[in-house]
Design an enzyme around this catalytic site. Structure first.
Site, PDB file in Angstrom:
ATOM      1  N   ASP A  33      36.885  31.463  39.541  1.00  0.00           N
ATOM      2  CA  ASP A  33      38.260  31.098  39.178  1.00  0.00           C
ATOM      3  C   ASP A  33      39.152  30.922  40.398  1.00  0.00           C
ATOM      4  OD1 ASP A  33      40.343  30.522  37.320  1.00  0.00           O
ATOM      5  OD2 ASP A  33      41.218  32.441  37.857  1.00  0.00           O
TER       6      ASP A  33
ATOM      7  N   ASP B 160      45.956  35.187  32.377  1.00  0.00           N
ATOM      8  CA  ASP B 160      45.843  34.639  33.738  1.00  0.00           C
ATOM      9  C   ASP B 160      46.964  35.224  34.609  1.00  0.00           C
ATOM     10  OD1 ASP B 160      44.964  33.286  35.940  1.00  0.00           O
ATOM     11  OD2 ASP B 160      45.454  31.278  35.207  1.00  0.00           O
TER      12      ASP B 160
END
Ligand code: ZN
Ligand code: ZN
Lengths: 316, 433
Positions: free
Chosen positions: B155, B310
């Site tokens: 990520d 997130d």
């Protein structure tokens, strides 16, 4: 103040009346420029700082002359790579300049929104002299000023803006101001240079030059900026000039005789405009340059809070 | 030995066990002992009055950035875990893009040790897909699994090489680890800093087309078909990605997806309205109203399995700059519940589905324990007030960073009590901020 605004950053947020306020004052400012002694005391004791992060001799000089004609102190702070490479942020730079107590900070920056960020951190008025692909409000105003001079009004007129609309801050400021003043705007260029959703700003889009310029009262030819095009938007300037450039033949066949041709300069001769057209009778490019000073005088005057008595003198 | 807790009179919403009604939850020895309508409270139990409140399994966040090791000035595992429990999260999955990257046992062990020392939320480390997240060589998945990683991710960046992605999906099969992927085709992204559309055009900011996400999701679904690996699409933001995941699920492929509260609540027009506020700059960017609608539908119909924040803390150094230059990301743990509750009030989501997407949905996607209040499971519980109003004041938040677009906004819905393993780790009003 211009209308409700302390700053001149975006014409998108200016009303029709606020735009007209600047344009009307610019008429008397232009008279000052035509006098033998081009100096009025309107902004005596005021200071204007030009903060340019991108090279632009034309716009910077225009603001500098405008400030000097109004008797303001003009300081050019060329933010070459120096302060940036030293790790100083834009906000730091703005705060340092703020310590010099300017009345107006004129800023040119390659990032959209940079003048707004600066405005949030300084107490003085901020004028954008162009930020990224966002806006170039003084250019939008000077284009409208020039069109009012040549066409009388923008109400009901049709204006074509041709070129790299995606990267053009001039196109955005023009579009906002011109539509607010009642003009119909046609945007034209290769599809790769037409940004997503531009119609939402009130323009129509054409990809054929002929369709865009036929019947138009004015045509704004934008500079094709090779240096700002990151990806290959066009196969090359040869095909571009054939399809989207104006030469004498196309101008004669497609343009109304009274149609005026504008260009924010500097021109890539032979690309957007052939030399005959750039220097021809329909071109108002040199008027734009002089009008630019008058419009910038009006902006600085309004934002720096010039003395109304001196304004009378300027108008006299 | 933890005390016995009697959480009485609250509306227990536990989609995993099909419970929705007024119940008392009994917590004993760190576990859920019983959930029942009428119970006698023993004298040694501590009563928690939950009348008018929701009692749900503790939330599970599949996607947070805790910044430790390496960027402790933005967040530490302790401050991140504190923010998590304040938001009702009892477990968070920590992304590996720390400095150094979590691509080996020593980093995984450090994360687990710091989390244990903090003693707040459970922290599940996510290991890197490739060494250093460089996209060149596979990381050692066997070691990562053995030391405690629950998933794999690079990520922060996509796995650019389709060939490496193929091998990663194949190799991870041996360990049963899902790959959680950040999908963007970098050449289409170019120098883009926000969603490409009318708003980016007006602002003169370079746009990122929705297709930059779509093409990578479609590529990876094709690779799942080839390899049989498990794919989890992180922070889905486009209509095209939702459609692709829906189609993949219909074909029975092991594909799951998550969506963030901000991609459900905000659009690119909010970036414009904010006047270039970098608190609205994130990756993927806030998309069009049409994309937001598709994400909400995808969450409602189960195409998207989980809400993940997130959570991406950044300091003023990264955010108080030009929009073009600002770091991507916003904090999210403390605002997720009220922001998503707004969707319920807007009729976009049922209450049950909201709780499911915060609890059993994420647990299933990564095969994690928890996400339910069934008797016998470790007692991870959130007591929530669905009508409490509060104003977001970044100075009063637990995260070390303040980059939230909800700054100054009035939100409705708040976590009152968070219980992890039978222990109260957050009690609203009890702890000074
Ligand atoms: Zn990501
Ligand atoms: Zn992330």
């Amino acid at each position: 103040m211009i209308g409700r605004h302390k700053h001149c950053i975006s014409l998108a947020e200016y009303s029709r009346e606020e735009i007209l306020e600047v344009l009307d004052l610019a008429v008397s400012m232009k008279e000052v420029l035509q006098r033998p002694i081009k100096k009025v005391p309107s902004l005596r004791g005021k200071s204007v700082v030009n903060l340019f992060f991108e090279a632009s001799t034309r716009t910077r000089s225009s603001f500098e002359i405008a400030a000097k004609v109004l008797s303001a102190d003009a300081l050019n702070w060329t933010a070459s790579a120096s302060s940036v490479t030293k790790g100083e942020t834009l906000v730091d730079t703005a705060r340092n300049l703020e310590a010099m107590r300017p009345d107006v900070l004129v800023i040119r920056h390659s990032a959209g929104g940079a003048p707004r960020l600066v405005a949030e951190h300084v107490g003085c008025s901020v004028v954008s002299a162009g930020d990224g692909a966002h806006e170039h409000p003084s250019q939008g105003l000077l284009d409208c000023f020039t069109l009012r001079e040549k066409l009388g009004t923008l109400e009901g007129k049709t204006i074509a803006i041709v070129g790299d609309i995606s990267h053009s801050r001039v196109a955005r400021s023009d579009l906002h101001a011109m539509t607010k003043l009642g003009a119909r705007v046609r945007l034209c260029g290769p599809p790769t240079m037409i940004p997503a959703g531009i119609e939402a700003l009130g323009a129509t889009v054409r990809t054929q030059l002929r369709e865009a310029v036929e019947g138009a009262d004015a045509v704004v030819m934008l500079r094709i900026q090779h240096e700002r095009i990151g990806d290959p938007l066009i196969p090359g300037t040869r095909e571009y000039s054939k399809l989207w450039g104006l030469n004498a033949k196309k101008a004669a066949e497609w343009l109304r005789p009274e149609c005026v041709i504008l260009h924010p300069g500097p021109i890539n001769r032979g690309v957007e405009l052939s030399p005959e057209v750039a220097d021809g009778p329909q071109s108002v490019i040199l008027d734009q340059v002089q009008n630019g000073v008058a419009v910038r005088m009006a902006i600085l005057y309004l934002l720096a809070g010039g003395n109304p008595a001196d304004a009378g003198e300027a108008k006299a | 030995m933890a005390e016995v807790l009697f959480i009485e009179g609250g509306r227990v919403i536990d989609p995993a066990s099909g419970t929705d009604g007024v119940r008392t939850v009994v917590v004993r020895d760190g576990k859920v002992a019983e959930v029942a309508a009428r119970l006698e409270r023993p004298r040694d139990a501590r009563a928690i009055d939950a009348r008018g409140k929701w009692v749900t399994p503790g939330f599970i966040d599949l996607h947070v950035h805790l910044r430790e090791p390496g960027q402790e000035y933005k967040e530490t595992i302790a401050t991140g875990a504190r923010a998590a429990v304040a938001g009702g999260f009892t477990a968070v999955c920590a992304m590996p893009n720390t400095k150094p990257v979590n691509d080996n046992a020593s980093v995984t062990e450090l994360v687990l040790a710091r989390a244990a020392a903090a003693g707040l939320a459970r922290v599940y480390p996510v290991g890197a897909i490739s060494k250093g997240s460089n996209g060149e060589e596979l990381a050692e998945y066997g070691e990562l699994l053995a030391s405690g990683c629950v998933a794999l991710s690079d990520d922060g960046r996509p796995v650019l090489s389709a060939a490496l992605m193929r091998r990663a999906l194949e190799y991870a099969r041996a360990f049963g680890l899902p790959l959680t992927v950040h999908e963007e085709e970098l050449q289409l992204v170019g120098k883009g800093v926000m969603h490409e559309g009318a708003a980016s055009t007006r602002l003169g900011l370079k746009g990122i087309p929705g297709a930059a996400e779509d093409v990578m999701v479609l590529r990876d679904i094709a690779l799942v078909e080839l390899t049989g690996g498990r794919l989890h699409v992180a922070h889905v933001s486009t209509k095209g990605a939702v459609r692709a995941i829906r189609d993949a699920k219909a074909r029975g492929l092991p594909v799951t997806g998550e969506v963030t509260p901000h991609h459900l609540a905000l659009t690119d027009e909010d970036v414009a309205a904010s006047g270039y506020s970098t608190d609205y700059k994130m990756n993927p960017p806030l998309r069009s109203a049409e994309d937001v609608r598709a994400c909400r539908e995808g969450l409602a119909d189960g195409t998207l399995d989980a809400i993940a924040t997130d959570h991406a803390p950044h300091s003023a150094v990264e955010k108080d700059v030009e929009f073009d230059a600002a770091a991507n990301g916003i904090t999210g743990l403390e605002t997720a519940f009220p922001v998503c509750l707004d969707l319920v009030r807007a009729g976009a989501l049922s209450e049950r589905r909201l709780v499911e997407a915060l609890t059993s949905g994420p647990a299933r996607a990564f095969g994690l324990a928890g996400g339910t209040l069934a008797a016998g499971v470790p007692a991870d519980v959130a007591v929530l007030d669905p009508v409490a109003e509060w104003t977001v004041d970044p100075a009063r938040m637990y995260s070390k960073s303040r980059n939230t677009p909800w700054k100054g906004r009035r939100l409705t819905g708040r976590c009152l009590i968070t219980i992890v393993g039978g222990r109260i780790v957050h009690e609203e009003g009890r702890t000074e901020r």
